[in-house]
Design a protein around this motif. Sequence first.
Motif, mmCIF file in Angstrom:
data_model
loop_
_atom_site.group_PDB
_atom_site.id
_atom_site.type_symbol
_atom_site.label_atom_id
_atom_site.label_comp_id
_atom_site.label_asym_id
_atom_site.label_seq_id
_atom_site.Cartn_x
_atom_site.Cartn_y
_atom_site.Cartn_z
ATOM 1 N N LEU A 94 62.099 66.570 -16.636
ATOM 2 C CA LEU A 94 60.935 65.858 -16.719
ATOM 3 C C LEU A 94 60.123 65.824 -18.275
ATOM 4 N N HIS A 95 60.236 67.134 -18.719
ATOM 5 C CA HIS A 95 59.408 67.331 -19.961
ATOM 6 C C HIS A 95 60.082 66.560 -20.968
ATOM 7 N N ALA A 96 61.255 66.384 -21.010
ATOM 8 C CA ALA A 96 61.882 65.370 -21.971
ATOM 9 C C ALA A 96 61.344 63.984 -22.028
ATOM 10 N N ALA A 97 60.658 63.439 -20.969
ATOM 11 C CA ALA A 97 60.048 62.010 -20.849
ATOM 12 C C ALA A 97 58.602 62.060 -21.548
ATOM 13 N N VAL A 98 58.249 63.265 -21.781
ATOM 14 C CA VAL A 98 56.981 63.064 -22.423
ATOM 15 C C VAL A 98 56.692 62.471 -23.526
ATOM 16 N N ARG A 99 55.755 61.396 -23.838
ATOM 17 C CA ARG A 99 55.740 60.743 -25.168
ATOM 18 C C ARG A 99 54.231 61.333 -25.867
ATOM 19 N N PRO A 100 54.317 61.100 -27.366
ATOM 20 C CA PRO A 100 53.234 61.565 -28.172
ATOM 21 C C PRO A 100 51.616 61.152 -27.563
ATOM 22 N N GLY A 101 51.841 59.995 -27.123
ATOM 23 C CA GLY A 101 50.339 59.254 -26.887
ATOM 24 C C GLY A 101 49.749 60.005 -25.680
ATOM 25 N N GLU A 166 63.161 72.142 -37.454
ATOM 26 C CA GLU A 166 61.869 72.477 -37.674
ATOM 27 C C GLU A 166 60.776 71.233 -37.471
ATOM 28 N N ASP A 167 61.376 70.196 -37.672
ATOM 29 C CA ASP A 167 60.454 68.959 -37.656
ATOM 30 C C ASP A 167 60.252 68.677 -36.061
ATOM 31 N N GLY A 168 61.066 69.320 -35.108
ATOM 32 C CA GLY A 168 60.908 68.901 -33.833
ATOM 33 C C GLY A 168 61.963 67.822 -33.299
ATOM 34 N N LYS A 169 62.862 67.369 -34.246
ATOM 35 C CA LYS A 169 63.975 66.608 -33.814
ATOM 36 C C LYS A 169 64.670 67.288 -32.932
ATOM 37 N N ASN A 170 65.223 66.647 -31.909
ATOM 38 C CA ASN A 170 66.026 66.983 -30.501
ATOM 39 C C ASN A 170 65.098 68.070 -29.678
ATOM 40 N N TRP A 171 63.943 67.935 -29.813
ATOM 41 C CA TRP A 171 63.249 68.850 -28.801
ATOM 42 C C TRP A 171 63.323 68.688 -27.407
ATOM 43 N N GLN A 172 63.912 67.517 -27.151
ATOM 44 C CA GLN A 172 63.973 67.223 -25.697
ATOM 45 C C GLN A 172 65.339 67.856 -25.096
ATOM 46 N N ILE A 173 66.085 68.239 -25.680
ATOM 47 C CA ILE A 173 67.617 68.433 -25.252
ATOM 48 C C ILE A 173 67.459 69.624 -24.321
ATOM 49 N N PRO A 174 66.802 70.810 -24.911
ATOM 50 C CA PRO A 174 66.757 72.070 -24.225
ATOM 51 C C PRO A 174 65.997 72.034 -22.780
ATOM 52 N N PHE A 175 65.393 71.125 -22.529
ATOM 53 C CA PHE A 175 64.779 70.777 -21.283
ATOM 54 C C PHE A 175 65.763 70.191 -20.389
ATOM 55 N N LEU A 176 66.789 69.629 -20.585
ATOM 56 C CA LEU A 176 67.658 68.789 -19.939
ATOM 57 C C LEU A 176 68.849 69.836 -19.504
ATOM 58 N N ILE A 177 69.045 70.876 -20.345
ATOM 59 C CA ILE A 177 70.199 71.737 -20.139
ATOM 60 C C ILE A 177 70.202 72.557 -18.605
ATOM 61 N N THR A 178 68.985 72.864 -18.221
ATOM 62 C CA THR A 178 68.922 73.482 -17.060
ATOM 63 C C THR A 178 69.470 72.801 -15.826
ATOM 64 N N GLY A 179 69.262 71.532 -16.180
ATOM 65 C CA GLY A 179 69.737 70.477 -14.688
ATOM 66 C C GLY A 179 71.167 70.762 -14.403
ATOM 67 N N VAL A 180 71.960 71.004 -15.530
ATOM 68 C CA VAL A 180 73.336 71.284 -15.157
ATOM 69 C C VAL A 180 73.787 72.496 -14.693
ATOM 70 N N LEU A 181 72.879 73.582 -15.139
ATOM 71 C CA LEU A 181 73.152 74.993 -14.733
ATOM 72 C C LEU A 181 72.565 74.859 -13.404
ATOM 73 N N SER A 182 71.643 74.408 -12.867
ATOM 74 C CA SER A 182 70.976 74.644 -11.872
ATOM 75 C C SER A 182 72.142 73.783 -10.517
ATOM 76 N N ALA A 183 72.494 72.519 -11.043
ATOM 77 C CA ALA A 183 73.527 72.123 -10.063
ATOM 78 C C ALA A 183 74.848 73.061 -9.879
ATOM 79 N N LEU A 184 75.113 73.612 -10.672
ATOM 80 C CA LEU A 184 76.203 74.674 -10.572
ATOM 81 C C LEU A 184 75.743 75.688 -9.561
ATOM 82 N N TRP A 185 74.667 76.318 -9.909
ATOM 83 C CA TRP A 185 73.964 77.226 -8.955
ATOM 84 C C TRP A 185 74.059 76.812 -7.489
ATOM 85 N N VAL A 186 73.333 75.735 -6.993
ATOM 86 C CA VAL A 186 73.372 75.158 -5.933
ATOM 87 C C VAL A 186 74.794 75.121 -5.459
ATOM 88 N N PHE A 187 75.812 74.663 -5.926
ATOM 89 C CA PHE A 187 76.944 74.457 -5.558
ATOM 90 C C PHE A 187 77.610 75.946 -4.846
#
Length: 432
Positions: A94-101, A166-187
Amino acid sequence: MNETQKIGNYRYRILALLMFATTINYFDRSIIGVMAPTLEKMFGWTNKDYANIMISFKVAYAFGMLSMGGLIDRLGTKKGYILSIGLWSFFGMLHAAVRPGWSVIGFAAARFGLGFGESGNFPAAIKTTAEWFPKKDRAFATGLFNAATSIGAIAAPFVVGWIVHEDGKNWQIPFLITGVLSALWVFLWVRMYKKPEVHPHVTKEELAYIQSDSSAENEEKLPWKAVLNKRQTWAFALAKTTDAVWWFYLFWGAKFLAVTFGVNIHDIALPFFVIYIMADGGSILGGYLSGAFIKKGWSINKARKITLLICALIILPVAIVAVTDNKWLAIFLIGLGAAGHQAWSANIFTLASDVFPKKATASVVGIGGMIGAVAGIIADFALGSVLDQAGNTGYFWAFLIAGSCYLVILGLVHLLMPKMTPLDENLKPIEV
């Protein structure tokens, strides 16, 4: 090796899953600390804004520790762990959905949910370790899965440095990676986990080894309130106030290195690698050391506390980090403090299962974790305010306290729990 094969080693597969879960937990938790200097520039945060976001995580973590520990004892390890990792993965993404405002409020809300979910990891993992390992092996097993905190913390800067500009581009992607890893762990967890008493892949010999130094317990549930009036609970909780130091390294370490030595988002990976590799070594060696003392014939009380004293002495030099002008000396000293803390943590976690019955372990760990989180909240609030008002001299006091507090806390723990007398399934002392 032949002896291990005769006994069976399915317990180490369960331990591997604990390590995997803890790696995901700390990868998720560490991302914001690695990106803190970049996110501050992107969103215009002050030190106090950042501190408030960290406090949101810890408030939820404190509340979650109190409730999730008891919930895991009631639901059982299998269901409780799935609930925990499901919650933290959702809010992590959900961090990846945060907007600047509304970045401060948005990140604070996401961190709150993340903190509540992540609070279940250690109560569940310590309970699992108590179910699957005899007391003489628990500190080492705990040291191994606790070392995975550093694996997650090491992975975070490398992944962030590779993906995020360094300017922050793609900052959302690392927050999404753990979803895939967590699904594998639960399985894997659903397929592999049952209690050792009923697991088809556990041999009679391995089960006898697991239960070799603990008695069978009845199935009657113990409410978490039942452990509140035990001095042992508060000795453990006091020892867990050092969590504030670990979180200081985790959430403020990149900021300290950035403002003091100019380390940016792409340069932080190597310093963090050094710090958390040292922390890994400390976690494993600390767990091994007390176990080795026990196998030499020392009492559990003596073995754990002498190991904790060694840890506290190793940590002392971190007190001078803020007065050195050598970047790599500062990094080494932080790494030494992190190594000592993780060795300390491996043994502190084991105190709970050394003293309390298995069915109360998650509740005790939860109460201690809550106290540790409250200590972290106070530390964040104080440090954020001091840094905004007095500048970077605030780091001097932070490192001074981080280096010196362990010896004081160990003395108080010994006063509260001088003999570490184990308690039976009804929380009555067992004469040994």
